[in-house]
Design a protein around this motif. Structure first.
Motif, PDB file in Angstrom:
ATOM      1  N   ARG A  10      -7.248 -12.818  -3.715  1.00  0.00           N
ATOM      2  CA  ARG A  10      -7.902 -13.352  -2.464  1.00  0.00           C
ATOM      3  C   ARG A  10      -6.771 -13.370  -1.402  1.00  0.00           C
ATOM      4  N   ARG A  11      -7.500 -12.967  -0.152  1.00  0.00           N
ATOM      5  CA  ARG A  11      -6.340 -12.785   1.125  1.00  0.00           C
ATOM      6  C   ARG A  11      -6.673 -14.028   2.000  1.00  0.00           C
ATOM      7  N   CYS A  12      -5.667 -14.708   2.400  1.00  0.00           N
ATOM      8  CA  CYS A  12      -5.785 -15.928   3.460  1.00  0.00           C
ATOM      9  C   CYS A  12      -6.297 -15.310   4.637  1.00  0.00           C
ATOM     10  N   VAL A  68     -18.901 -10.938   6.780  1.00  0.00           N
ATOM     11  CA  VAL A  68     -18.686 -10.841   8.293  1.00  0.00           C
ATOM     12  C   VAL A  68     -18.989  -9.424   8.654  1.00  0.00           C
ATOM     13  N   ASP A  69     -19.854  -9.023   9.393  1.00  0.00           N
ATOM     14  CA  ASP A  69     -20.013  -7.836   9.800  1.00  0.00           C
ATOM     15  C   ASP A  69     -18.879  -7.362  10.894  1.00  0.00           C
ATOM     16  N   GLY A  70     -18.415  -6.395  10.492  1.00  0.00           N
ATOM     17  CA  GLY A  70     -17.258  -5.597  11.511  1.00  0.00           C
ATOM     18  C   GLY A  70     -15.851  -6.084  11.062  1.00  0.00           C
ATOM     19  N   ALA A  71     -15.825  -7.079  10.262  1.00  0.00           N
ATOM     20  CA  ALA A  71     -14.324  -7.496   9.872  1.00  0.00           C
ATOM     21  C   ALA A  71     -13.811  -6.530   9.031  1.00  0.00           C
ATOM     22  N   PRO A  72     -12.203  -6.402   9.235  1.00  0.00           N
ATOM     23  CA  PRO A  72     -11.655  -5.486   8.384  1.00  0.00           C
ATOM     24  C   PRO A  72     -11.673  -6.113   7.011  1.00  0.00           C
ATOM     25  N   SER A  73     -11.732  -4.802   6.039  1.00  0.00           N
ATOM     26  CA  SER A  73     -11.870  -5.133   4.755  1.00  0.00           C
ATOM     27  C   SER A  73     -10.577  -4.757   4.085  1.00  0.00           C
ATOM     28  N   TYR A  74      -9.855  -5.499   3.411  1.00  0.00           N
ATOM     29  CA  TYR A  74      -8.759  -5.329   2.740  1.00  0.00           C
ATOM     30  C   TYR A  74      -8.867  -5.309   1.035  1.00  0.00           C
ATOM     31  N   SER A  75      -8.122  -4.687   0.561  1.00  0.00           N
ATOM     32  CA  SER A  75      -7.969  -4.433  -0.794  1.00  0.00           C
ATOM     33  C   SER A  75      -6.532  -4.032  -1.429  1.00  0.00           C
ATOM     34  N   HIS A  76      -6.148  -4.463  -2.509  1.00  0.00           N
ATOM     35  CA  HIS A  76      -5.037  -4.191  -3.143  1.00  0.00           C
ATOM     36  C   HIS A  76      -4.780  -2.825  -3.579  1.00  0.00           C
ATOM     37  N   PRO A  77      -3.699  -2.377  -3.710  1.00  0.00           N
ATOM     38  CA  PRO A  77      -3.706  -0.794  -4.195  1.00  0.00           C
ATOM     39  C   PRO A  77      -4.056  -0.754  -5.554  1.00  0.00           C
ATOM     40  N   PRO A 106      -8.517 -22.755   5.523  1.00  0.00           N
ATOM     41  CA  PRO A 106     -10.006 -22.569   4.624  1.00  0.00           C
ATOM     42  C   PRO A 106     -10.633 -21.517   4.327  1.00  0.00           C
ATOM     43  N   LEU A 107     -10.154 -20.383   4.950  1.00  0.00           N
ATOM     44  CA  LEU A 107     -11.108 -19.190   4.789  1.00  0.00           C
ATOM     45  C   LEU A 107     -10.300 -18.152   4.235  1.00  0.00           C
ATOM     46  N   ILE A 108     -10.742 -17.477   2.879  1.00  0.00           N
ATOM     47  CA  ILE A 108     -10.086 -16.473   2.138  1.00  0.00           C
ATOM     48  C   ILE A 108     -11.297 -15.315   2.169  1.00  0.00           C
ATOM     49  N   GLN A 109     -10.782 -14.286   1.761  1.00  0.00           N
ATOM     50  CA  GLN A 109     -11.469 -12.969   1.716  1.00  0.00           C
ATOM     51  C   GLN A 109     -11.156 -12.181   0.489  1.00  0.00           C
ATOM     52  N   SER A 110     -12.118 -11.725  -0.138  1.00  0.00           N
ATOM     53  CA  SER A 110     -11.921 -10.847  -1.449  1.00  0.00           C
ATOM     54  C   SER A 110     -10.766  -9.923  -0.994  1.00  0.00           C
ATOM     55  N   TYR A 111      -9.703  -9.613  -1.978  1.00  0.00           N
ATOM     56  CA  TYR A 111      -8.635  -8.416  -1.851  1.00  0.00           C
ATOM     57  C   TYR A 111      -9.079  -7.571  -2.766  1.00  0.00           C
ATOM     58  N   GLU A 112     -10.100  -7.404  -3.355  1.00  0.00           N
ATOM     59  CA  GLU A 112     -10.671  -6.404  -4.629  1.00  0.00           C
ATOM     60  C   GLU A 112     -11.276  -5.382  -3.752  1.00  0.00           C
ATOM     61  N   PRO A 113     -11.056  -4.025  -4.379  1.00  0.00           N
ATOM     62  CA  PRO A 113     -11.408  -2.998  -3.812  1.00  0.00           C
ATOM     63  C   PRO A 113     -13.244  -2.709  -3.919  1.00  0.00           C
ATOM     64  N   GLY A 114     -14.007  -2.535  -2.898  1.00  0.00           N
ATOM     65  CA  GLY A 114     -15.302  -2.561  -2.790  1.00  0.00           C
ATOM     66  C   GLY A 114     -16.016  -4.065  -2.634  1.00  0.00           C
ATOM     67  N   GLU A 115     -14.956  -4.924  -2.375  1.00  0.00           N
ATOM     68  CA  GLU A 115     -15.743  -6.278  -2.091  1.00  0.00           C
ATOM     69  C   GLU A 115     -15.372  -6.625  -0.638  1.00  0.00           C
ATOM     70  N   ASP A 116     -16.543  -7.125  -0.091  1.00  0.00           N
ATOM     71  CA  ASP A 116     -16.331  -7.427   1.463  1.00  0.00           C
ATOM     72  C   ASP A 116     -16.384  -9.031   1.576  1.00  0.00           C
ATOM     73  N   TRP A 117     -16.778  -9.794   0.912  1.00  0.00           N
ATOM     74  CA  TRP A 117     -17.143 -11.262   0.856  1.00  0.00           C
ATOM     75  C   TRP A 117     -15.990 -11.980   1.269  1.00  0.00           C
ATOM     76  N   TRP A 118     -16.326 -13.235   2.098  1.00  0.00           N
ATOM     77  CA  TRP A 118     -15.248 -14.420   2.360  1.00  0.00           C
ATOM     78  C   TRP A 118     -15.744 -15.727   1.739  1.00  0.00           C
ATOM     79  N   TRP A 119     -14.992 -16.570   1.693  1.00  0.00           N
ATOM     80  CA  TRP A 119     -15.141 -17.675   1.074  1.00  0.00           C
ATOM     81  C   TRP A 119     -14.480 -19.130   1.963  1.00  0.00           C
ATOM     82  N   CYS A 120     -15.443 -20.034   2.295  1.00  0.00           N
ATOM     83  CA  CYS A 120     -14.805 -21.201   2.827  1.00  0.00           C
ATOM     84  C   CYS A 120     -14.574 -22.374   2.030  1.00  0.00           C
ATOM     85  N   TYR A 121     -13.426 -22.644   1.625  1.00  0.00           N
ATOM     86  CA  TYR A 121     -13.139 -24.060   0.874  1.00  0.00           C
ATOM     87  C   TYR A 121     -13.807 -25.070   1.562  1.00  0.00           C
TER      88      TYR A 121
END
Length: 91
Positions: A30-32, A82-91, A59-74
């Protein structure tokens, strides 16, 4: 609440697991959204993403997994996208 979509991930894996001696391991990452810290999920032995939230109150993280675009609020305990938000994933 701080969200910086331009801050890069802290690295390719869980920063805390990689810094441990001996290094830890993780299930998912997960990415902060505030600072880019990459931590391991709650299914991982050390739950570093949640620990990062408790230490920083970011409070907000986003999945750092390939193909996943979801976020979580603790704070609200809710997953979302989030539409249009950058999507990150680990190599």
């Amino acid at each position: 609440m701080s969200v910086d979509p331009t801050v890069p991930p802290s690295g390719p894996g869980c920063a805390d697991c990689e810094a441990a001696d001996p290094p830890g391991w993780w299930v998912h990452l997960r990415r902060c959204a505030a600072c880019g810290h990459v931590g391991c999920c709650d299914n991982s032995p050390n739950r570093h993403a949640t620990a990062h939230f408790h230490a920083t109150e970011h409070p907000l993280i986003q999945s750092y997994e390939p193909g996943e675009d979801w976020w979580w609020c603790y704070v609200d305990e809710v997953a979302f996208e989030v539409d249009g938000a950058p999507s990150y994933s680990h190599p």
